[in-house]
Write a protein that holds these residues in place. Structure first.
Motif, short mmCIF file in Angstrom:
data_model
loop_
_atom_site.label_atom_id
_atom_site.label_comp_id
_atom_site.label_asym_id
_atom_site.label_seq_id
_atom_site.Cartn_x
_atom_site.Cartn_y
_atom_site.Cartn_z
N ASN A 51 0.82 -1.22 0.00
CA ASN A 51 0.00 0.00 0.00
C ASN A 51 0.86 1.27 0.00
OD1 ASN A 51 0.53 -0.91 2.73
ND2 ASN A 51 -0.67 0.83 3.41
N VAL A 52 2.02 1.21 0.66
CA VAL A 52 2.89 2.39 0.71
C VAL A 52 3.46 2.67 -0.69
CG1 VAL A 52 4.94 3.41 1.78
CG2 VAL A 52 3.45 1.93 3.13
N GLY A 53 3.90 1.60 -1.37
CA GLY A 53 4.43 1.77 -2.73
C GLY A 53 3.37 2.31 -3.68
N VAL A 54 2.16 1.74 -3.61
CA VAL A 54 1.09 2.16 -4.52
C VAL A 54 0.71 3.62 -4.22
CG1 VAL A 54 -1.32 1.77 -5.19
CG2 VAL A 54 0.23 -0.17 -4.93
N ALA A 55 0.61 3.95 -2.93
CA ALA A 55 0.27 5.34 -2.57
C ALA A 55 1.33 6.30 -3.09
CB ALA A 55 0.13 5.47 -1.06
N GLY A 56 2.60 5.90 -2.99
CA GLY A 56 3.70 6.73 -3.49
C GLY A 56 3.56 6.94 -4.99
N GLY A 57 3.18 5.90 -5.70
CA GLY A 57 2.98 6.01 -7.15
C GLY A 57 1.88 7.01 -7.46
N ILE A 58 0.80 6.94 -6.71
CA ILE A 58 -0.32 7.87 -6.95
C ILE A 58 0.12 9.31 -6.69
CG2 ILE A 58 -2.63 8.55 -6.15
CD1 ILE A 58 -3.15 5.57 -5.54
N LEU A 59 0.96 9.49 -5.67
CA LEU A 59 1.43 10.85 -5.37
C LEU A 59 2.25 11.45 -6.52
CD1 LEU A 59 2.43 10.56 -1.60
CD2 LEU A 59 0.45 11.72 -2.56
N ALA A 60 2.80 10.58 -7.36
CA ALA A 60 3.61 11.11 -8.47
C ALA A 60 2.75 11.60 -9.63
CB ALA A 60 4.58 10.03 -8.96
N PHE A 61 1.44 11.31 -9.60
CA PHE A 61 0.58 11.83 -10.67
C PHE A 61 0.50 13.35 -10.54
CE2 PHE A 61 -2.18 7.73 -10.40
CZ PHE A 61 -1.25 7.04 -11.15
N GLY A 62 0.79 14.03 -11.61
CA GLY A 62 0.74 15.50 -11.56
C GLY A 62 0.36 16.06 -12.92
N SER A 63 0.56 17.36 -13.09
CA SER A 63 0.06 17.98 -14.32
C SER A 63 0.77 17.48 -15.57
CB SER A 63 0.17 19.50 -14.22
OG SER A 63 1.52 19.84 -14.07
N ALA A 64 1.98 16.91 -15.42
CA ALA A 64 2.68 16.40 -16.60
C ALA A 64 2.42 14.90 -16.80
CB ALA A 64 4.19 16.63 -16.47
#
Ligand SMILES: CC(C)(COP(=O)(O)OP(=O)(O)OC[C@H]1O[C@@H](n2cnc3c(N)ncnc32)[C@H](O)[C@@H]1OP(=O)(O)O)[C@@H](O)C(=O)NCCC(=O)NCCS
Length: 258
Positions: free
Chosen positions: A86-99
């Motif tokens: 869950n920590v890895g997946v949450a970290g991946g989601i945090l990388a979603f941004g305007s680019a």
């Protein structure tokens, strides 16, 4: 309308029964596809056949796109540091941004606020201010984004190709005309245009990418945890890193430290 602190129109319990948007959860299980259930929970109503097919296609189109994007690199690096799924997946989601990934929201807003306006002027304003037009451009696809092509074909077949899709494709042509370079309508832009046709508000845009890409992130983090050694994502500084800071130097002799 009551005055309780927590309010929702999404779901509730009546007795021991769960209701989602008014439907018994257990009546949905085994009858709705996952994409249909997602449509229901986001939009509040059941999708018809066309909406179901379009929703399926949009979510599948973003499910995975190699190990290269920032979200996968982040998710796998975090997992490689010795963290749980869950920590890895949450970290991946945090990388979603305007680019990356987050552009669906920006693209939907761009389409919903500009549709009907003069395309030449809209594009001209962005380009003259050197502002990226959300939903256009890709690090990998330079002629066209094949996912966009596929989704737009399907949108035409399912009768979802209306004013937003047409505007989105006219903007792509106009960028080419004004810039002399093809900046493709990317998958975020295509989903943004089609979701706008389907009546979704732009503020929910990022949700499409999060929902669609999380299965890919789960697979990557699981693979990292089970197939790779912990800490394997450490960079090889000699081969992969260019240092451009100051040369090694001494602390000034008169520097007042603690
Ligand atoms: C995705 C993105 C970061 C790729 O950028 P990139 O790899 O630097 O793109 P390119 O190298 O092909 O850029 C070529 C030129 O087009 C311009 N350009 C790229 N995307 C643009 C956009 N969306 N709107 C206007 N101009 C754009 C660049 O500024 C560059 O201009 P220059 O030649 O005058 O310097 C960029 O296109 C972007 O920010 N797009 C908007 C956000 C988005 O939709 N992201 C989702 C990607 S799936």
């Amino acid at each position: 309308m009551g005055n309780r602190k927590w309010r929702t129109a999404i779901s509730c319990h009546i007795g021991r029964e769960t209701y989602v948007r008014g439907y018994k959860l257990l009546d949905l299980v085994g009858r709705l596809s996952f994409a249909q259930a997602i449509y229901l929970v986001l939009k509040g109503e059941l999708p018809d056949e066309r909406e179901s097919k379009m929703m399926e296609a949009m979510l599948v189109s973003v499910i995975e796109h190699s190990i290269a994007p920032p979200s996968v690199i982040s998710a796998r690096a975090i997992a490689s540091g010795g963290n749980s799924l869950n920590v890895g997946v949450a970290g991946g989601i945090l990388a979603f941004g305007s680019a990356h990934g987050g552009a669906i929201e920006d693209a939907m807003r761009f389409f919903q606020e500009n549709v009907g306006k003069n395309v030449e002027e809209v594009v001209g304003q962005y380009l003259s201010q050197k502002k990226p037009i959300p939903g256009y451009g890709h690090r990998y696809y330079k002629d066209f984004d094949p996912r966009t092509k596929k989704l737009m074909e399907l949108a035409k077949k399912l009768n979802f190709y209306g004013k937003y899709c047409e505007f989105a494709q006219r903007v792509e042509e106009e960028i080419y005309k004004q810039k002399g370079k093809r900046i493709v309508l990317n998958v975020d832009g295509a989903i943004g245009a089609i979701a706008s046709e389907m009546g979704f508000d732009w503020r929910i845009g990022k949700g499409f990418f999060i929902i669609g890409r999380v299965p890919g992130l789960v697979a990557h983090v699981y693979e990292e945890l089970t197939r790779e050694k912990p800490f394997s994502k450490r960079l090889n500084e000699e081969e992969e890193v260019e240092y451009y800071g100051p040369e090694p130097r001494e602390l000034p002799p008169n520097f007042k430290g603690i």
